[in-house]
Design a protein around this motif. Structure first.
Motif, PDB file in Angstrom:
ATOM      1  N   THR A  47       0.731  -1.234  -0.230  1.00 44.68           N
ATOM      2  CA  THR A  47       0.046   0.150  -0.109  1.00 44.68           C
ATOM      3  C   THR A  47       0.751   1.282   0.094  1.00 44.68           C
ATOM      4  N   GLY A  48       1.775   1.254   0.606  1.00 46.95           N
ATOM      5  CA  GLY A  48       2.955   2.398   0.316  1.00 46.95           C
ATOM      6  C   GLY A  48       3.305   2.824  -1.317  1.00 46.95           C
ATOM      7  N   LEU A  49       3.204   1.694  -1.820  1.00 48.09           N
ATOM      8  CA  LEU A  49       3.701   1.979  -3.181  1.00 48.09           C
ATOM      9  C   LEU A  49       2.457   2.013  -4.113  1.00 48.09           C
ATOM     10  N   TYR A  50       1.441   1.451  -3.804  1.00 45.45           N
ATOM     11  CA  TYR A  50       0.173   1.121  -4.484  1.00 45.45           C
ATOM     12  C   TYR A  50      -0.906   1.630  -3.588  1.00 45.45           C
ATOM     13  N   GLU A  51      -1.711   2.709  -3.587  1.00 43.17           N
ATOM     14  CA  GLU A  51      -2.545   2.967  -2.795  1.00 43.17           C
ATOM     15  C   GLU A  51      -3.846   2.033  -2.743  1.00 43.17           C
ATOM     16  N   GLY A  52      -4.182   1.549  -3.856  1.00 39.64           N
ATOM     17  CA  GLY A  52      -5.277   0.829  -4.026  1.00 39.64           C
ATOM     18  C   GLY A  52      -5.447  -0.493  -3.714  1.00 39.64           C
ATOM     19  N   ALA A  53      -4.149  -1.169  -3.295  1.00 39.62           N
ATOM     20  CA  ALA A  53      -3.741  -2.224  -2.794  1.00 39.62           C
ATOM     21  C   ALA A  53      -4.542  -3.098  -1.750  1.00 39.62           C
ATOM     22  N   THR A  54      -5.153  -2.136  -0.776  1.00 45.51           N
ATOM     23  CA  THR A  54      -5.744  -2.890   0.395  1.00 45.51           C
ATOM     24  C   THR A  54      -6.639  -3.861   0.171  1.00 45.51           C
ATOM     25  N   MET A  55      -7.460  -3.647  -0.747  1.00 44.15           N
ATOM     26  CA  MET A  55      -8.862  -4.523  -1.144  1.00 44.15           C
ATOM     27  C   MET A  55      -8.052  -5.875  -1.598  1.00 44.15           C
ATOM     28  N   TYR A  56      -6.809  -5.701  -2.454  1.00 47.98           N
ATOM     29  CA  TYR A  56      -6.624  -6.912  -3.042  1.00 47.98           C
ATOM     30  C   TYR A  56      -5.785  -7.890  -1.783  1.00 47.98           C
ATOM     31  N   GLU A  57      -5.211  -6.935  -1.034  1.00 44.71           N
ATOM     32  CA  GLU A  57      -4.518  -7.991   0.080  1.00 44.71           C
ATOM     33  C   GLU A  57      -5.513  -8.187   1.027  1.00 44.71           C
ATOM     34  N   LEU A  58      -6.637  -7.514   1.350  1.00 44.37           N
ATOM     35  CA  LEU A  58      -7.694  -8.187   2.282  1.00 44.37           C
ATOM     36  C   LEU A  58      -8.102  -9.521   1.525  1.00 44.37           C
ATOM     37  N   GLU A  59      -8.451  -9.603   0.215  1.00 47.27           N
ATOM     38  CA  GLU A  59      -8.893 -10.723  -0.458  1.00 47.27           C
ATOM     39  C   GLU A  59      -7.730 -11.883  -0.230  1.00 47.27           C
ATOM     40  N   VAL A  60      -6.671 -11.891  -0.203  1.00 44.58           N
ATOM     41  CA  VAL A  60      -5.774 -12.948  -0.083  1.00 44.58           C
ATOM     42  C   VAL A  60      -5.469 -13.288   1.411  1.00 44.58           C
ATOM     43  N   HIS A  61      -5.824 -12.249   2.245  1.00 40.18           N
ATOM     44  CA  HIS A  61      -5.753 -12.629   3.633  1.00 40.18           C
ATOM     45  C   HIS A  61      -7.122 -13.367   4.129  1.00 40.18           C
ATOM     46  N   ASN A  62      -8.073 -12.873   3.671  1.00 41.24           N
ATOM     47  CA  ASN A  62      -9.300 -13.533   3.774  1.00 41.24           C
ATOM     48  C   ASN A  62      -9.837 -14.864   3.315  1.00 41.24           C
ATOM     49  N   LEU A  63      -9.352 -14.946   1.991  1.00 39.75           N
ATOM     50  CA  LEU A  63      -9.727 -16.167   1.194  1.00 39.75           C
ATOM     51  C   LEU A  63      -8.790 -17.091   1.329  1.00 39.75           C
ATOM     52  N   LEU A  64      -7.343 -16.828   1.589  1.00 41.53           N
ATOM     53  CA  LEU A  64      -6.277 -17.846   1.709  1.00 41.53           C
ATOM     54  C   LEU A  64      -5.793 -18.043   3.042  1.00 41.53           C
ATOM     55  N   GLY A  65      -5.932 -16.956   4.089  1.00 36.21           N
ATOM     56  CA  GLY A  65      -5.480 -17.013   5.313  1.00 36.21           C
ATOM     57  C   GLY A  65      -4.082 -16.442   5.305  1.00 36.21           C
ATOM     58  N   LEU A  66      -3.622 -15.717   4.473  1.00 32.98           N
ATOM     59  CA  LEU A  66      -2.126 -15.194   4.387  1.00 32.98           C
ATOM     60  C   LEU A  66      -2.091 -13.819   5.284  1.00 32.98           C
ATOM     61  N   THR A  67      -1.020 -13.669   5.800  1.00 30.65           N
ATOM     62  CA  THR A  67      -0.830 -12.614   6.630  1.00 30.65           C
ATOM     63  C   THR A  67      -0.196 -11.569   5.753  1.00 30.65           C
ATOM     64  N   VAL A  68      -0.668 -10.387   5.739  1.00 34.56           N
ATOM     65  CA  VAL A  68      -0.215  -9.263   4.771  1.00 34.56           C
ATOM     66  C   VAL A  68       0.124  -7.977   5.989  1.00 34.56           C
ATOM     67  N   LYS A  69       1.252  -8.141   6.274  1.00 35.32           N
ATOM     68  CA  LYS A  69       1.705  -6.740   7.191  1.00 35.32           C
ATOM     69  C   LYS A  69       1.041  -5.398   7.104  1.00 35.32           C
ATOM     70  N   ASP A  70       0.468  -4.989   8.124  1.00 36.51           N
ATOM     71  CA  ASP A  70      -0.051  -3.598   8.345  1.00 36.51           C
ATOM     72  C   ASP A  70      -1.346  -3.153   7.386  1.00 36.51           C
ATOM     73  N   ILE A  71      -2.087  -4.371   7.275  1.00 37.89           N
ATOM     74  CA  ILE A  71      -3.480  -4.190   6.833  1.00 37.89           C
ATOM     75  C   ILE A  71      -4.559  -4.278   8.032  1.00 37.89           C
ATOM     76  N   PRO A  72      -5.673  -3.913   7.769  1.00 42.39           N
ATOM     77  CA  PRO A  72      -6.665  -3.990   8.792  1.00 42.39           C
ATOM     78  C   PRO A  72      -6.966  -5.457   8.870  1.00 42.39           C
ATOM     79  N   GLY A  73      -7.132  -6.094  10.277  1.00 43.73           N
ATOM     80  CA  GLY A  73      -7.243  -7.531  10.317  1.00 43.73           C
ATOM     81  C   GLY A  73      -8.960  -7.869  10.686  1.00 43.73           C
ATOM     82  N   ASP A  74      -9.701  -6.589  10.866  1.00 45.41           N
ATOM     83  CA  ASP A  74     -11.055  -6.928  11.366  1.00 45.41           C
ATOM     84  C   ASP A  74     -12.112  -6.820  10.274  1.00 45.41           C
ATOM     85  N   ILE A  75     -11.615  -6.796   8.912  1.00 48.84           N
ATOM     86  CA  ILE A  75     -12.258  -6.417   7.776  1.00 48.84           C
ATOM     87  C   ILE A  75     -12.493  -7.989   7.109  1.00 48.84           C
ATOM     88  N   LYS A  76     -13.774  -8.319   6.864  1.00 49.35           N
ATOM     89  CA  LYS A  76     -13.934  -9.918   6.046  1.00 49.35           C
ATOM     90  C   LYS A  76     -13.790  -9.617   4.707  1.00 49.35           C
TER      91      LYS A  76
END
Length: 156
Positions: free
Chosen positions: A98-127
């Motif tokens: 997200t420091g390089l590409y502002e719109g990355a949060t939604m994509y990172e939430l997808e990989v976190h919530n759909l695959l269970g991967l940890t992406v440092k520094d994204i909100p953890g309470d959004i499903k």
């Protein structure tokens, strides 16, 4: 024939020797590359700042057997570069982009919530993109995921 793409490939190889054999032009307007997880942000910053890849189209997350794989699809003027980054199953942690590409949060939430991967520094309470009542610890894009039976209102 693919002069623009070859110039990008060569710039990557000149800057990052470790990408030798891991960066190729497969056809017009398409490049594919791999970078070690600990170098991924540096590579993406170079691509953005020095090669004009200022758009993150999406992030694809894959369960590739022994590893987790994120593919960052970056674009510049009709050229798409897909950068693969791997993490072992035992350490499913990636840095946020997200420091390089502002719109990355939604994509990172997808990989976190759909695959269970940890992406440092994204909100953890959004499903996102799952429903708010999706059960914890259930990752539907994992190869080993088994759908849990629905609980009846009486059994709750």
């Amino acid at each position: 024939m693919h002069e623009r793409e070859e110039a990008i490939r060569q710039a990557l190889l000149d800057r990052f020797g470790f990408m030798e054999g891991k960066c190729e032009v497969r056809r017009e307007r398409r490049l594919f590359a791999e970078a070690p997880r600990e170098k991924a942000l540096e590579v993406m910053e170079f691509l953005r700042d020095n090669q004009g890849f200022d758009s993150l189209c999406t992030i694809t997350g894959l369960d590739s057997g022994d590893n987790w794989e994120l593919i960052y699809h970056l674009a510049r003027g009709g050229i798409v570069l897909s950068l693969k980054v791997f993490a072992p199953k035992s350490d499913p942690v990636f840095d946020t982009v997200t420091g390089l590409y502002e719109g990355a949060t939604m994509y990172e939430l997808e990989v976190h919530n759909l695959l269970g991967l940890t992406v440092k520094d994204i909100p953890g309470d959004i499903k996102y993109p799952l429903p708010d009542d999706w059960p914890e610890g259930q990752y539907p894009l994992r190869k080993d995921w088994k759908k849990q039976p629905a609980q009846s209102a009486e059994g709750s």
